[in-house]
Design a protein around this motif. Structure first.
Motif, PDB file in Angstrom:
ATOM      1  N   PRO A  25      44.699  39.161  48.329  1.00  0.00           N
ATOM      2  CA  PRO A  25      44.234  39.447  46.963  1.00  0.00           C
ATOM      3  C   PRO A  25      45.147  40.408  46.210  1.00  0.00           C
ATOM      4  O   PRO A  25      45.376  40.250  45.006  1.00  0.00           O
ATOM      5  CB  PRO A  25      42.842  40.059  47.192  1.00  0.00           C
ATOM      6  CG  PRO A  25      42.399  39.508  48.509  1.00  0.00           C
ATOM      7  CD  PRO A  25      43.654  39.384  49.335  1.00  0.00           C
ATOM      8  N   LEU A  69      44.361  41.446  42.472  1.00  0.00           N
ATOM      9  CA  LEU A  69      42.910  41.475  42.613  1.00  0.00           C
ATOM     10  C   LEU A  69      42.500  42.658  43.483  1.00  0.00           C
ATOM     11  O   LEU A  69      43.230  43.041  44.395  1.00  0.00           O
ATOM     12  CB  LEU A  69      42.402  40.172  43.239  1.00  0.00           C
ATOM     13  CG  LEU A  69      42.671  38.901  42.420  1.00  0.00           C
ATOM     14  CD1 LEU A  69      42.266  37.665  43.216  1.00  0.00           C
ATOM     15  CD2 LEU A  69      41.907  38.950  41.098  1.00  0.00           C
ATOM     16  N   ASP A 101      37.260  34.045  44.096  1.00  0.00           N
ATOM     17  CA  ASP A 101      38.454  34.463  43.356  1.00  0.00           C
ATOM     18  C   ASP A 101      39.312  33.268  42.975  1.00  0.00           C
ATOM     19  O   ASP A 101      39.820  33.180  41.849  1.00  0.00           O
ATOM     20  CB  ASP A 101      39.268  35.458  44.186  1.00  0.00           C
ATOM     21  CG  ASP A 101      38.543  36.793  44.373  1.00  0.00           C
ATOM     22  OD1 ASP A 101      37.797  37.170  43.463  1.00  0.00           O
ATOM     23  OD2 ASP A 101      38.738  37.422  45.424  1.00  0.00           O
ATOM     24  N   ARG A 108      40.107  31.864  39.155  1.00  0.00           N
ATOM     25  CA  ARG A 108      41.473  31.712  38.652  1.00  0.00           C
ATOM     26  C   ARG A 108      41.739  30.272  38.199  1.00  0.00           C
ATOM     27  O   ARG A 108      42.486  30.037  37.254  1.00  0.00           O
ATOM     28  CB  ARG A 108      42.483  32.098  39.740  1.00  0.00           C
ATOM     29  CG  ARG A 108      42.627  33.592  39.954  1.00  0.00           C
ATOM     30  CD  ARG A 108      43.528  33.901  41.141  1.00  0.00           C
ATOM     31  NE  ARG A 108      44.866  33.331  41.008  1.00  0.00           N
ATOM     32  CZ  ARG A 108      45.874  33.888  40.346  1.00  0.00           C
ATOM     33  NH1 ARG A 108      45.682  35.055  39.729  1.00  0.00           N
ATOM     34  NH2 ARG A 108      47.058  33.315  40.299  1.00  0.00           N
TER      35      ARG A 108
END
Length: 278
Positions: free
Chosen positions: A18, A23, A38, A42
Motif C-alpha cells: 500500500p 495508501l 483499495d 482505485r
C-alpha cells in the motif's frame, strides 16, 4: 474454481505494498499486498465485482474494466498485454473444453531455409511450450554436454524443470524457470499447454505449479550459460515471431568479446548439421 485472469489480478494485488501507492498502512494483515477494497476503489469498481473476477465467477469483464484494473495495479506494457490475453482465454473458457494434446511439430521449409542462412550463428526454432523443433549446428555446439538435446524430442520447459543439470547450465535458473512457466500461457493452444503441464507437474512438483500460476511477466535479459567445458557465455536474444505457425525463430548473439571467442572455439569442434525435429 479460479481462472487465469483472476489468478493474475490477485497475484499482482498481493505483490503491491500500500505504501508504494501512497495508501496508509491499515495494520497487520494475514495476507500480503493491497486490500481488495483499495484496489476496487482505485479501479472504480465494487469490491463484490472485483471478488467475482478474482474468484472466476465473472469471466467477461469489459475493456473499460480491464483498463481500469491495469491502471489501478500500475501494470507496465508487457503486463497489460498479458492481462488482455488472459481475459481473452478466460472469456472463452465456458466453451467446450478441448482435449489436452501435443502441438504440431512441423517446421515450414521456408523457415528451415531461413535457419540455414543463419549458420554459423546460434539459432533455433521453438514454440511457446519449449519444443526445440530445429536448430543450427552452432546451437548444438553451445549446448553440448548440458543434456538439453539428449531427448529424441528436446523440450526446454521439461529440461528446465525436470533435469538437475539445468540448474547448473543456466546461471540465472530462476529467471529462466519463470520464462518457461509464463510462456505456457501463450500457446500454441490451451489444450497443448495443458498437455505439457500435466506431464511436468508430477515430476517438478510445487516449484513448477507455483511459477505457472504466479503469472510473473519475464523481462528476458541477457542469457547466461555455464558451459560444461568451463567458462560463462553471455548471449543476447532476438526473437522473430512466426505467428501463423505458433512458433518462434530465436537467435542468440554473443554479448561480449569473451563470449564471441568462446563460441568460436565451441563451433570449431565436431558437430552435426542443421536438424529439424518433427
Amino acid at each position: 474454481m479460479g481462472t487465469p485472469l483472476g489468478d493474475f489480478v490477485r497475484a499482482r494485488r498481493d505483490s503491491i505494498q500500500p505504501q508504494a501507492l501512497g495508501l496508509p498502512e491499515r495494520g497487520r494483515r494475514r495476507s500480503p499486498g493491497l486490500r481488495r477494497l483499495d484496489l476496487a476503489t482505485r479501479a472504480g469498481i465494487s469490491v463484490e465485482y472485483l471478488t467475482r473476477i478474482e474468484q472466476g465467477r465473472d469471466r467477461n469483464p469489459s475493456v473499460a474494466v480491464l483498463n481500469a484494473l491495469a491502471d489501478a495495479l500500475s501494470l507496465d506494457m508487457a503486463e497489460r498485454e498479458h492481462l488482455r490475453y488472459l481475459a481473452k482465454i478466460t472469456g472463452g473458457a465456458c466453451t467446450a473444453h478441448a482435449r489436452p494434446e501435443p502441438p504440431r511439430r512441423e517446421v515450414r521449409p521456408s523457415v528451415l531455409a531461413t535457419l540455414r542462412l543463419l549458420e554459423p550463428g546460434i539459432a533455433l526454432v521453438t514454440n511457446r511450450l519449449g519444443d526445440v523443433l530445429a536448430r543450427t549446428a552452432a546451437f548444438e555446439a553451445v549446448t553440448a554436454g548440458s543434456g538439453l538435446l539428449d531427448a529424441d524430442a528436446p523440450n526446454l520447459t521439461r529440461y528446465v524443470f525436470t533435469d538437475p543439470r539445468a540448474r547448473a547450465f543456466f546461471a540465472d535458473w530462476n529467471d529462466v524457470a519463470d520464462e518457461r512457466a509464463f510462456d505456457l500461457w501463450l500457446g500454441p493452444a490451451a489444450a497443448n499447454a495443458e498437455w505439457l503441464s500435466e506431464q511436468i507437474a508430477p515430476v517438478a512438483g510445487p516449484e513448477f505449479t507455483r511459477r505457472l500460476h504466479r503469472h510473473q511477466v519475464p523481462h528476458r535479459g541477457t542469457l547466461r550459460l555455464h558451459h560444461p567445458s568451463g567458462g560463462e557465455l553471455r548471449l543476447l536474444r532476438e526473437t522473430l515471431e512466426l505467428t501463423a505457425d505458433a512458433q518462434q525463430l530465436l537467435v542468440l548473439l554473443p554479448a561480449d568479446e569473451e563470449t564471441a571467442k568462446a563460441v568460436d572455439r565451441l563451433r570449431s569442434g565436431p558437430h552435426g548439421r542443421l536438424r529439424a525435429i518433427s
